[in-house]
Design a protein around this motif. Sequence first.
Motif, mmCIF file in Angstrom:
data_model
loop_
_atom_site.group_PDB
_atom_site.id
_atom_site.type_symbol
_atom_site.label_atom_id
_atom_site.label_comp_id
_atom_site.label_asym_id
_atom_site.label_seq_id
_atom_site.Cartn_x
_atom_site.Cartn_y
_atom_site.Cartn_z
ATOM 1 N N MET A 268 0.847 -1.187 0.000
ATOM 2 C CA MET A 268 0.000 0.000 0.000
ATOM 3 C C MET A 268 0.887 1.243 0.000
ATOM 4 N N ALA A 269 0.274 2.406 -0.125
ATOM 5 C CA ALA A 269 0.985 3.686 -0.006
ATOM 6 C C ALA A 269 0.204 4.573 0.940
ATOM 7 N N TRP A 270 0.914 5.422 1.657
ATOM 8 C CA TRP A 270 0.286 6.261 2.681
ATOM 9 C C TRP A 270 -0.097 7.606 2.078
ATOM 10 N N PRO A 271 -1.349 8.068 2.264
ATOM 11 C CA PRO A 271 -1.755 9.365 1.707
ATOM 12 C C PRO A 271 -0.952 10.495 2.339
ATOM 13 N N SER A 272 -0.420 11.366 1.485
ATOM 14 C CA SER A 272 0.535 12.350 1.985
ATOM 15 C C SER A 272 0.150 13.798 1.721
ATOM 16 N N HIS A 273 -0.563 14.076 0.625
ATOM 17 C CA HIS A 273 -0.965 15.457 0.343
ATOM 18 C C HIS A 273 -1.940 15.461 -0.819
ATOM 19 N N GLY A 274 -2.346 16.660 -1.234
ATOM 20 C CA GLY A 274 -3.217 16.786 -2.385
ATOM 21 C C GLY A 274 -4.670 16.482 -2.060
ATOM 22 N N TYR A 275 -5.441 16.199 -3.117
ATOM 23 C CA TYR A 275 -6.882 16.003 -2.949
ATOM 24 C C TYR A 275 -7.200 14.795 -2.084
ATOM 25 N N THR A 276 -6.289 13.817 -2.012
ATOM 26 C CA THR A 276 -6.548 12.632 -1.197
ATOM 27 C C THR A 276 -6.685 13.022 0.272
ATOM 28 N N LEU A 277 -5.875 13.962 0.731
ATOM 29 C CA LEU A 277 -5.976 14.429 2.112
ATOM 30 C C LEU A 277 -7.068 15.465 2.273
ATOM 31 N N GLY A 278 -7.412 16.163 1.204
ATOM 32 C CA GLY A 278 -8.470 17.157 1.292
ATOM 33 C C GLY A 278 -7.976 18.513 1.738
ATOM 34 N N ASP A 279 -8.926 19.371 2.097
ATOM 35 C CA ASP A 279 -8.618 20.767 2.391
ATOM 36 C C ASP A 279 -8.581 21.089 3.878
ATOM 37 N N THR A 280 -9.050 20.169 4.711
ATOM 38 C CA THR A 280 -9.111 20.440 6.145
ATOM 39 C C THR A 280 -8.416 19.320 6.915
ATOM 40 N N GLU A 281 -8.095 19.607 8.169
ATOM 41 C CA GLU A 281 -7.465 18.585 8.997
ATOM 42 C C GLU A 281 -8.421 17.423 9.243
ATOM 43 N N ALA A 282 -9.715 17.729 9.324
ATOM 44 C CA ALA A 282 -10.697 16.653 9.508
ATOM 45 C C ALA A 282 -10.711 15.718 8.301
ATOM 46 N N GLU A 283 -10.632 16.273 7.096
ATOM 47 C CA GLU A 283 -10.594 15.441 5.898
ATOM 48 C C GLU A 283 -9.306 14.629 5.835
ATOM 49 N N TYR B 178 -1.174 6.037 13.395
ATOM 50 C CA TYR B 178 -2.477 5.586 12.891
ATOM 51 C C TYR B 178 -2.536 4.061 12.771
ATOM 52 N N LEU B 179 -1.418 3.447 12.405
ATOM 53 C CA LEU B 179 -1.428 2.000 12.169
ATOM 54 C C LEU B 179 -1.465 1.202 13.467
ATOM 55 N N ARG B 180 -0.826 1.717 14.495
ATOM 56 C CA ARG B 180 -0.635 1.001 15.754
ATOM 57 C C ARG B 180 0.176 -0.280 15.498
ATOM 58 N N ASN B 181 0.317 -1.123 16.494
ATOM 59 C CA ASN B 181 1.248 -2.245 16.346
ATOM 60 C C ASN B 181 0.675 -3.499 17.001
ATOM 61 N N ASP B 182 -0.579 -3.807 16.638
ATOM 62 C CA ASP B 182 -1.236 -4.922 17.307
ATOM 63 C C ASP B 182 -1.936 -5.855 16.325
ATOM 64 N N THR B 183 -1.421 -5.912 15.078
ATOM 65 C CA THR B 183 -2.036 -6.773 14.072
ATOM 66 C C THR B 183 -1.392 -8.158 14.090
ATOM 67 N N ARG C 204 -7.175 7.659 8.590
ATOM 68 C CA ARG C 204 -7.843 6.590 9.340
ATOM 69 C C ARG C 204 -8.349 5.502 8.404
ATOM 70 N N THR C 205 -8.857 5.890 7.233
ATOM 71 C CA THR C 205 -9.394 4.899 6.308
ATOM 72 C C THR C 205 -8.286 4.037 5.721
ATOM 73 N N TRP C 206 -7.203 4.658 5.284
ATOM 74 C CA TRP C 206 -6.071 3.870 4.775
ATOM 75 C C TRP C 206 -5.541 2.933 5.869
ATOM 76 N N ALA C 207 -5.459 3.441 7.094
ATOM 77 C CA ALA C 207 -4.979 2.614 8.200
ATOM 78 C C ALA C 207 -5.948 1.474 8.493
ATOM 79 N N ASN C 208 -7.246 1.734 8.414
ATOM 80 C CA ASN C 208 -8.219 0.676 8.647
ATOM 81 C C ASN C 208 -8.082 -0.448 7.626
ATOM 82 N N VAL C 209 -7.832 -0.088 6.380
ATOM 83 C CA VAL C 209 -7.644 -1.112 5.347
ATOM 84 C C VAL C 209 -6.354 -1.886 5.605
ATOM 85 N N ALA C 210 -5.281 -1.173 5.908
ATOM 86 C CA ALA C 210 -4.010 -1.848 6.182
ATOM 87 C C ALA C 210 -4.146 -2.822 7.344
ATOM 88 N N ARG C 211 -4.829 -2.407 8.384
ATOM 89 C CA ARG C 211 -4.987 -3.264 9.556
ATOM 90 C C ARG C 211 -5.885 -4.460 9.240
#
Length: 349
Positions: free
Chosen positions: A22-37, A73-78, A43-50
């Motif tokens: 996988m790849a971790w979202p880092s900037h641009g439209y994938t992250l969106g315009d706000t910190e909430a986005e 975000y990933l934590r270490n309990d998988t 969280r969604t990418w991490a949920n899929v990875a986990r």
Amino acid sequence: MGRPTTRWHMPAEWQTHEQTWMAWPSHGYTLGDTEAEADEARRTWANVARAVAAFEPVTLVVQPRDIHECREYLRNDTAHPIDIVLADLDDAWMRDIGPTFVLGPQGELGGVDWVFNGWGAQAWASWEHDARVAAQVADASGAHHLPSPIVNEGGGLHVDGRGTVLLTETVQLDPGRNPGATKADIEAEVGPLLGVDTFIWLPRGLTRDYDEFGTRGHVDIVATFTEPGRVLLHWQEDESHPDHAVCRELEQVLLAASDSAGRSLQVTRIPAPTALTDEEGPVDWSYVNHLVCNGGVVACVFDDPNDERALQVLREVYPGREIVGVDARPLFDRGGGIHCITQQEPLSA
């Protein structure tokens, strides 16, 4: 390193994996315009990875500046490890920017490096870094680097592992990708790299995928093999949605086709979510866009009444596998799904 003369083949997704990339979202439209986005994306990418790491190891390509945030975000309990490889990124759709993994006759690993140009040189896309990711991942995995001269993405193909591939005319023949290319041109390149001799060309993909931020018809939200001779097809039941007609057109193409063994295809319909639109228009939410893992399937769910119907179809077509749903609405809001952000590496010698 030049391309070896080995006859390569791409295993079916349900065959045993070494790991998923996988790849971790880092900037641009994938992250969106706000910190909430941005938090929602991470969280969604991490949920899929986990979810994937419950079944097999995962390796994420991460921008160096994001490594600590990613680990939080990933934590270490998988059940299986989630490792990190550092590289510069433009985006986080590993299915498309990463290599398409193949195997040689002795089980050696190859990584097909298609030319990546932002899904047909889309005006909003950037790909300076992403165009190099396939080679970097191939190197990190120990695969033979297999550069291809055609523009293509992993989301634009599905194989049965036995010589048959699903493609879409509006992807590989897209003038923004391969101007002037014919089906014969694409087949001559794809065939030896994926070990396929039978090409099933779908005329188009889902309607939303032709909007500004779409891929122009990726097959991996429309149809996929679940075993040799059997295809799972997205099925829009509501006549008011434009994909109602699209799915019926695609079903006729699939029912008229034969695979590499000469068998007529059996088509299993999987219902689309009941949600029909969002603020941008008709949605392309799809349960077809799942990842088959070692012993499991990580599936898109949408907090929709059809979630359980679709998960039951997946249980039937993948008997013996555990089916796990992850909310994929934030992914589709950004242009893809679970399959789009993952890339399986088959077990190799």
